[in-house]
Design a protein around this motif. Structure first.
Motif, PDB file in Angstrom:
ATOM      1  N   GLU A   1       0.824  -1.204   0.000  1.00  0.00           N
ATOM      2  CA  GLU A   1       0.000   0.000   0.000  1.00  0.00           C
ATOM      3  C   GLU A   1       0.861   1.258   0.000  1.00  0.00           C
ATOM      4  O   GLU A   1       0.570   2.226  -0.716  1.00  0.00           O
ATOM      5  CB  GLU A   1      -0.936  -0.003   1.220  1.00  0.00           C
ATOM      6  N   ILE A   2       1.932   1.239   0.791  1.00  0.00           N
ATOM      7  CA  ILE A   2       2.844   2.381   0.827  1.00  0.00           C
ATOM      8  C   ILE A   2       3.520   2.554  -0.538  1.00  0.00           C
ATOM      9  O   ILE A   2       3.637   3.678  -1.046  1.00  0.00           O
ATOM     10  CB  ILE A   2       3.892   2.210   1.950  1.00  0.00           C
ATOM     11  N   ALA A   3       3.956   1.460  -1.131  1.00  0.00           N
ATOM     12  CA  ALA A   3       4.612   1.521  -2.434  1.00  0.00           C
ATOM     13  C   ALA A   3       3.661   2.114  -3.476  1.00  0.00           C
ATOM     14  O   ALA A   3       4.064   2.985  -4.264  1.00  0.00           O
ATOM     15  CB  ALA A   3       5.083   0.136  -2.859  1.00  0.00           C
ATOM     16  N   ASP A   4       2.423   1.683  -3.481  1.00  0.00           N
ATOM     17  CA  ASP A   4       1.445   2.208  -4.437  1.00  0.00           C
ATOM     18  C   ASP A   4       1.202   3.696  -4.212  1.00  0.00           C
ATOM     19  O   ASP A   4       1.132   4.473  -5.164  1.00  0.00           O
ATOM     20  CB  ASP A   4       0.119   1.442  -4.332  1.00  0.00           C
ATOM     21  N   LEU A   5       1.070   4.073  -2.959  1.00  0.00           N
ATOM     22  CA  LEU A   5       0.773   5.463  -2.618  1.00  0.00           C
ATOM     23  C   LEU A   5       1.931   6.399  -2.932  1.00  0.00           C
ATOM     24  O   LEU A   5       1.731   7.517  -3.396  1.00  0.00           O
ATOM     25  CB  LEU A   5       0.408   5.553  -1.130  1.00  0.00           C
ATOM     26  N   THR A   6       3.160   5.939  -2.706  1.00  0.00           N
ATOM     27  CA  THR A   6       4.333   6.794  -2.910  1.00  0.00           C
ATOM     28  C   THR A   6       4.994   6.570  -4.259  1.00  0.00           C
ATOM     29  O   THR A   6       6.051   7.123  -4.525  1.00  0.00           O
ATOM     30  CB  THR A   6       5.369   6.576  -1.792  1.00  0.00           C
ATOM     31  N   THR A   7       4.383   5.756  -5.094  1.00  0.00           N
ATOM     32  CA  THR A   7       4.914   5.396  -6.418  1.00  0.00           C
ATOM     33  C   THR A   7       6.377   4.967  -6.352  1.00  0.00           C
ATOM     34  O   THR A   7       7.242   5.521  -7.019  1.00  0.00           O
ATOM     35  CB  THR A   7       4.729   6.541  -7.451  1.00  0.00           C
ATOM     36  N   THR A   8       6.623   4.013  -5.503  1.00  0.00           N
ATOM     37  CA  THR A   8       7.939   3.409  -5.374  1.00  0.00           C
ATOM     38  C   THR A   8       7.753   1.909  -5.234  1.00  0.00           C
ATOM     39  O   THR A   8       6.638   1.436  -5.151  1.00  0.00           O
ATOM     40  CB  THR A   8       8.709   4.018  -4.176  1.00  0.00           C
ATOM     41  N   SER A   9       8.834   1.167  -5.200  1.00  0.00           N
ATOM     42  CA  SER A   9       8.710  -0.273  -5.003  1.00  0.00           C
ATOM     43  C   SER A   9       8.569  -0.577  -3.513  1.00  0.00           C
ATOM     44  O   SER A   9       8.912   0.252  -2.659  1.00  0.00           O
ATOM     45  CB  SER A   9       9.936  -0.998  -5.568  1.00  0.00           C
ATOM     46  N   ARG A  10       8.088  -1.789  -3.207  1.00  0.00           N
ATOM     47  CA  ARG A  10       7.986  -2.198  -1.795  1.00  0.00           C
ATOM     48  C   ARG A  10       9.352  -2.211  -1.137  1.00  0.00           C
ATOM     49  O   ARG A  10       9.514  -1.757  -0.010  1.00  0.00           O
ATOM     50  CB  ARG A  10       7.346  -3.582  -1.685  1.00  0.00           C
ATOM     51  N   SER A  11      10.345  -2.728  -1.851  1.00  0.00           N
ATOM     52  CA  SER A  11      11.681  -2.818  -1.256  1.00  0.00           C
ATOM     53  C   SER A  11      12.266  -1.430  -1.031  1.00  0.00           C
ATOM     54  O   SER A  11      12.922  -1.193  -0.011  1.00  0.00           O
ATOM     55  CB  SER A  11      12.611  -3.675  -2.118  1.00  0.00           C
ATOM     56  N   ALA A  12      12.032  -0.503  -1.948  1.00  0.00           N
ATOM     57  CA  ALA A  12      12.535   0.863  -1.761  1.00  0.00           C
ATOM     58  C   ALA A  12      11.833   1.527  -0.577  1.00  0.00           C
ATOM     59  O   ALA A  12      12.476   2.208   0.231  1.00  0.00           O
ATOM     60  CB  ALA A  12      12.346   1.683  -3.026  1.00  0.00           C
ATOM     61  N   ALA A  13      10.529   1.327  -0.456  1.00  0.00           N
ATOM     62  CA  ALA A  13       9.789   1.902   0.670  1.00  0.00           C
ATOM     63  C   ALA A  13      10.325   1.351   1.992  1.00  0.00           C
ATOM     64  O   ALA A  13      10.532   2.095   2.953  1.00  0.00           O
ATOM     65  CB  ALA A  13       8.296   1.599   0.534  1.00  0.00           C
ATOM     66  N   HIS A  14      10.583   0.059   2.036  1.00  0.00           N
ATOM     67  CA  HIS A  14      11.109  -0.557   3.257  1.00  0.00           C
ATOM     68  C   HIS A  14      12.511  -0.028   3.567  1.00  0.00           C
ATOM     69  O   HIS A  14      12.840   0.251   4.719  1.00  0.00           O
ATOM     70  CB  HIS A  14      11.121  -2.077   3.123  1.00  0.00           C
TER      71      HIS A  14
END
Length: 166
Positions: free
Chosen positions: A125-138
């Motif tokens: 959800e964070i990745a979708d919202l911030t237009t980044t990948s899950r791994s980058a968000a983490h």
């Protein structure tokens, strides 16, 4: 040889379910779930395994290990959130300190920390919202928490210019 019949699954369940639960309980607090998922996976197999009992134990073992790891991660994250919640809940001064700390982060880092800790959003959800990948968000989240920890932890020794020279 085709899929496992319902009768055979029932026989395997009667014979091995208790032992499988005991086996899974070594790694997780949800052994019954692991066993149930293993039997569901067995029912979905297009071809019966050569040794269904060994197959079940292997699947239960893998699921139990994964469940144990997930529980450990959840506990770690819940502990982190609890620490942050104590900062934001009790004293208005704490809220000011928290806002000041968060303002020291870059915009994207602050956004991801707030979405994860206070919003409770998943990495996807964070990745979708911030237009980044899950791994980058983490990764951004982990780096931001490390930066916040450095600001919260007292220095081991004071800076040289603050040492009392007498």
């Amino acid at each position: 040889m085709g899929p496992v019949s319902a009768t055979r699954i029932a026989e395997l369940f009667d014979r091995y379910a208790a032992a499988l639960e005991l086996y899974a309980a070594q790694c997780t607090t949800t052994p019954a779930d692991c066993v149930q998922e293993a039997f569901l996976e067995l029912a979905r197999q297009s071809m019966a395994p050569n040794d269904p009992a060994a197959w079940l134990f292997r699947v239960v073992r893998n699921r139990a290990i994964n469940a144990g790891r997930a529980a450990a991660r959840r506990t770690k994250h819940e502990t982190t959130i609890a620490r942050w919640n104590t900062l934001r809940a009790s004293d208005p001064t704490d809220e000011v300190i928290l806002k000041d700390l968060l303002e020291q982060l870059e915009d994207r880092s602050r956004e991801i920390v707030v979405l994860r800790l206070w919003g409770g959003l998943s990495w996807q959800e964070i990745a979708d919202l911030t237009t980044t990948s899950r791994s980058a968000a983490h990764r951004i989240y982990t780096e931001a928490l490390a930066q916040l920890r450095r600001h919260l932890e007292p220095p081991i020794c004071p800076p040289i210019n603050q040492i009392n020279r007498t």
